[in-house]
Design a protein around this motif. Structure first.
Motif, PDB file in Angstrom:
ATOM      1  N   LEU A  60       0.828  -1.204   0.000  1.00 18.43           N
ATOM      2  CA  LEU A  60       0.000   0.000   0.000  1.00 18.43           C
ATOM      3  C   LEU A  60       0.862   1.255   0.000  1.00 18.43           C
ATOM      4  N   CYS A  61       1.883   1.289   0.841  1.00 17.76           N
ATOM      5  CA  CYS A  61       2.774   2.445   0.889  1.00 17.76           C
ATOM      6  C   CYS A  61       3.536   2.610  -0.415  1.00 17.76           C
ATOM      7  N   PHE A  62       3.969   1.506  -1.002  1.00 18.56           N
ATOM      8  CA  PHE A  62       4.697   1.591  -2.262  1.00 18.56           C
ATOM      9  C   PHE A  62       3.806   2.146  -3.358  1.00 18.56           C
ATOM     10  N   ALA A  63       2.523   1.769  -3.337  1.00 23.14           N
ATOM     11  CA  ALA A  63       1.597   2.285  -4.344  1.00 23.14           C
ATOM     12  C   ALA A  63       1.340   3.774  -4.151  1.00 23.14           C
ATOM     13  N   VAL A  64       1.095   4.189  -2.905  1.00 22.41           N
ATOM     14  CA  VAL A  64       0.738   5.589  -2.637  1.00 22.41           C
ATOM     15  C   VAL A  64       1.933   6.509  -2.824  1.00 22.41           C
ATOM     16  N   PHE A  65       3.047   6.186  -2.172  1.00 22.90           N
ATOM     17  CA  PHE A  65       4.202   7.085  -2.202  1.00 22.90           C
ATOM     18  C   PHE A  65       5.023   6.926  -3.482  1.00 22.90           C
ATOM     19  N   GLY A  66       5.028   5.717  -4.051  1.00 25.82           N
ATOM     20  CA  GLY A  66       5.770   5.523  -5.285  1.00 25.82           C
ATOM     21  C   GLY A  66       5.220   6.347  -6.429  1.00 25.82           C
ATOM     22  N   GLY A  67       3.908   6.597  -6.408  1.00 24.64           N
ATOM     23  CA  GLY A  67       3.306   7.397  -7.462  1.00 24.64           C
ATOM     24  C   GLY A  67       3.751   8.851  -7.450  1.00 24.64           C
ATOM     25  N   ALA A 221       2.553  -1.478 -21.039  1.00 21.34           N
ATOM     26  CA  ALA A 221       2.570  -0.875 -19.705  1.00 21.34           C
ATOM     27  C   ALA A 221       1.572  -1.569 -18.780  1.00 21.34           C
ATOM     28  N   LEU A 222       0.404  -1.921 -19.301  1.00 22.97           N
ATOM     29  CA  LEU A 222      -0.586  -2.611 -18.475  1.00 22.97           C
ATOM     30  C   LEU A 222      -0.118  -4.014 -18.103  1.00 22.97           C
ATOM     31  N   ALA A 223       0.489  -4.713 -19.065  1.00 23.82           N
ATOM     32  CA  ALA A 223       1.013  -6.043 -18.755  1.00 23.82           C
ATOM     33  C   ALA A 223       2.153  -5.954 -17.746  1.00 23.82           C
ATOM     34  N   MET A 224       2.997  -4.933 -17.894  1.00 22.17           N
ATOM     35  CA  MET A 224       4.090  -4.748 -16.944  1.00 22.17           C
ATOM     36  C   MET A 224       3.551  -4.478 -15.546  1.00 22.17           C
ATOM     37  N   THR A 225       2.491  -3.672 -15.460  1.00 23.55           N
ATOM     38  CA  THR A 225       1.882  -3.365 -14.170  1.00 23.55           C
ATOM     39  C   THR A 225       1.316  -4.630 -13.521  1.00 23.55           C
ATOM     40  N   GLN A 231       4.065 -10.408  -9.034  1.00 21.48           N
ATOM     41  CA  GLN A 231       5.307 -10.845  -8.388  1.00 21.48           C
ATOM     42  C   GLN A 231       5.480 -10.165  -7.027  1.00 21.48           C
ATOM     43  N   SER A 232       4.950  -8.950  -6.874  1.00 27.04           N
ATOM     44  CA  SER A 232       4.987  -8.286  -5.573  1.00 27.04           C
ATOM     45  C   SER A 232       4.091  -9.005  -4.570  1.00 27.04           C
ATOM     46  N   THR A 233       2.924  -9.446  -5.036  1.00 27.43           N
ATOM     47  CA  THR A 233       2.033 -10.205  -4.164  1.00 27.43           C
ATOM     48  C   THR A 233       2.741 -11.436  -3.621  1.00 27.43           C
ATOM     49  N   GLY A 352       1.207  -1.656  -9.701  1.00 23.36           N
ATOM     50  CA  GLY A 352       1.489  -3.028  -9.311  1.00 23.36           C
ATOM     51  C   GLY A 352       1.406  -3.237  -7.814  1.00 23.36           C
ATOM     52  N   TYR A 353       1.994  -2.313  -7.060  1.00 21.58           N
ATOM     53  CA  TYR A 353       1.938  -2.456  -5.603  1.00 21.58           C
ATOM     54  C   TYR A 353       0.507  -2.301  -5.092  1.00 21.58           C
ATOM     55  N   LEU A 354      -0.283  -1.460  -5.760  1.00 27.51           N
ATOM     56  CA  LEU A 354      -1.691  -1.341  -5.364  1.00 27.51           C
ATOM     57  C   LEU A 354      -2.416  -2.662  -5.583  1.00 27.51           C
TER      58      LEU A 354
END
Length: 404
Positions: A60-67, A221-225, A231-233, A352-354
């Motif tokens: 969650l943090c990676f999704a929010v702050f990474g953006g 880009a969508l496939a990469m996401t 893989q993050s999961t 991806g992290y989201l």
């Protein structure tokens, strides 16, 4: 002319060292917690649902702050933002062991993870901009350091906690020390002056294209996401729950931590080799498929004989976990410029992290509802199969700037 050249070369080596030391600190906040999760839960009065949330907080943090990382990099420069992220990691790791309750513990963890998030996104940008002719080598080096930090924290956190009085707090506090060293290296780097990036483009500082193609319309880009999210999961379920899976199968706590270290430690040699291999392949899909099959075999082993074949399943899952450095290399290959890499990295990693947030929560909920690990392992196997499909699609040659 020799002196300025030597200065530039020395500054480049110092920058490379700062990147590697930062990468070393990108996972101990997570992998050092998994082996002590049971003790932390008891010490803070944490329930199973909250513990599941704790294993989802990283994604969650990676999704929010990474953006926010690409925008911060355009304003301040990627080097400055990565250095500030290292400072946040240091502060969060230093404060977390003193947390009096779960809320403060989560807040300190989130601070460290915010710093990790921006570094996650911007390290590929720095490599593309400052080391464009050594992308495979530099990605391999910092991926190897990341794997070493992950495995080291998993292996020695429990023994350290036992040697330091048996309390989980000193066992977590010790991981602030490597972060302090990385921060000191950034301080020296910034004080001596950051070398200029590759002359083609200044990463993070160039104006945005007048009509950039939205990445959400790019199949690559969508496939990469999706590939990055899946893989993050698998990674965060492994770091958060794998020691508990082994412990519930009758494996002692110290051995469970060592098994997690084996899983993460497989990335130490492979994270250096695989990105270099990936950049040489015209299509990274076959490499992704091989890694995914190893993951499926590891989950099957955990289903059939979790304790008896524990070391074999750990090796297989460790090989499978090397999808992460391959994904980082693929991000650098799917865009033409550092700016493009920054956009794609922010898009794929944040999205991806989201996508990875529900995974550890779902695993915890399934285990609590069924009282065993069979249902969670089935879920993980299904997600691994989907990861293979997404990774093969993302591995096709092409650049997102060209509409790939």
């Amino acid at each position: 002319m020799d002196t300025p050249r030597r200065v530039r070369r020395g500054a480049g080596w110092l920058l490379a060292l700062a990147l590697v030391l930062t990468a070393l600190n990108l996972r101990p906040a997570i992998s050092g917690l998994g082996p002590l999760l049971e003790e932390v839960r008891a010490g803070l009065g944490m329930g199973g649902t909250v513990a599941g949330l704790l294993t989802s907080v990283p994604a969650l943090c990676f999704a929010v702050f990474g953006g926010t990382a690409p925008r911060l990099a355009r304003r301040l420069g990627p080097i400055t933002v990565v250095a500030a992220g290292t400072a946040a990691i240091t502060l969060g790791l230093a404060l977390r062991p003193w947390a009096p309750n779960t809320a403060v513990f989560l807040a300190c963890t989130a601070l460290a993870l915010a710093g990790i998030a921006v570094a996650n996104v911007l390290l590929p940008v720095v490599v593309k901009g400052w080391f464009p002719d050594r992308q495979g080598t530099m990605t391999g080096l910092y991926s190897m350091a990341l794997a070493l930090g992950t495995a080291g924290a998993a292996a020695v956190t429990v023994p350290l906690a036992q040697r330091l009085g048996g309390d989980w707090r000193p066992g977590l506090l010790v991981w602030a020390l490597p972060a302090v060293i990385a921060l000191a290296c950034w301080a020296v780097t910034l004080r001596r002056g950051v070398p200029k990036p590759h002359p083609d483009v200044l990463p993070g500082a160039e104006p945005a294209p007048t009509d950039p193609r939205p990445l959400r319309r790019s199949p690559t880009a969508l496939a990469m996401t999706l590939f990055f999210g899946l893989q993050s999961t698998a990674a965060y379920v492994t770091m958060g729950w794998m020691p508990q899976i082994f412990r519930d199968a009758g494996v002692p706590a110290v051995t469970s931590g060592l098994l997690l270290a084996v899983i993460m430690g497989m990335g130490v040699p492979l994270a250096f080799v695989l990105p270099r291999l990936a950049v040489r392949l015209p299509h990274q899909g076959p490499l992704v498929a091989v890694l995914g099959v190893c993951g499926l075999l590891g989950y099957a082993g955990l289903w059939l004989a979790p304790a008896q074949g524990a070391w074999a399943w750990a090796v297989l899952l460790g090989i499978s976990g090397c999808a992460f450095p391959v994904a980082l290399a693929m991000i650098g290959l799917r865009a033409r410029t550092p700016a493009g890499v920054g956009r794609l990295s922010g898009f794929a990693q944040s999205g991806g992290y989201l996508l990875a947030v529900p995974g550890p929560l779902a695993v915890g909920a399934l285990q609590e509802a069924t009282g065993g690990w069979e249902a969670p392992l089935l879920l993980l196997a299904a997600l691994m199969a989907l990861q293979i499909v997404a990774g093969v699609r993302a591995g096709r040659p092409g650049l997102v700037e060209d509409g790939a």
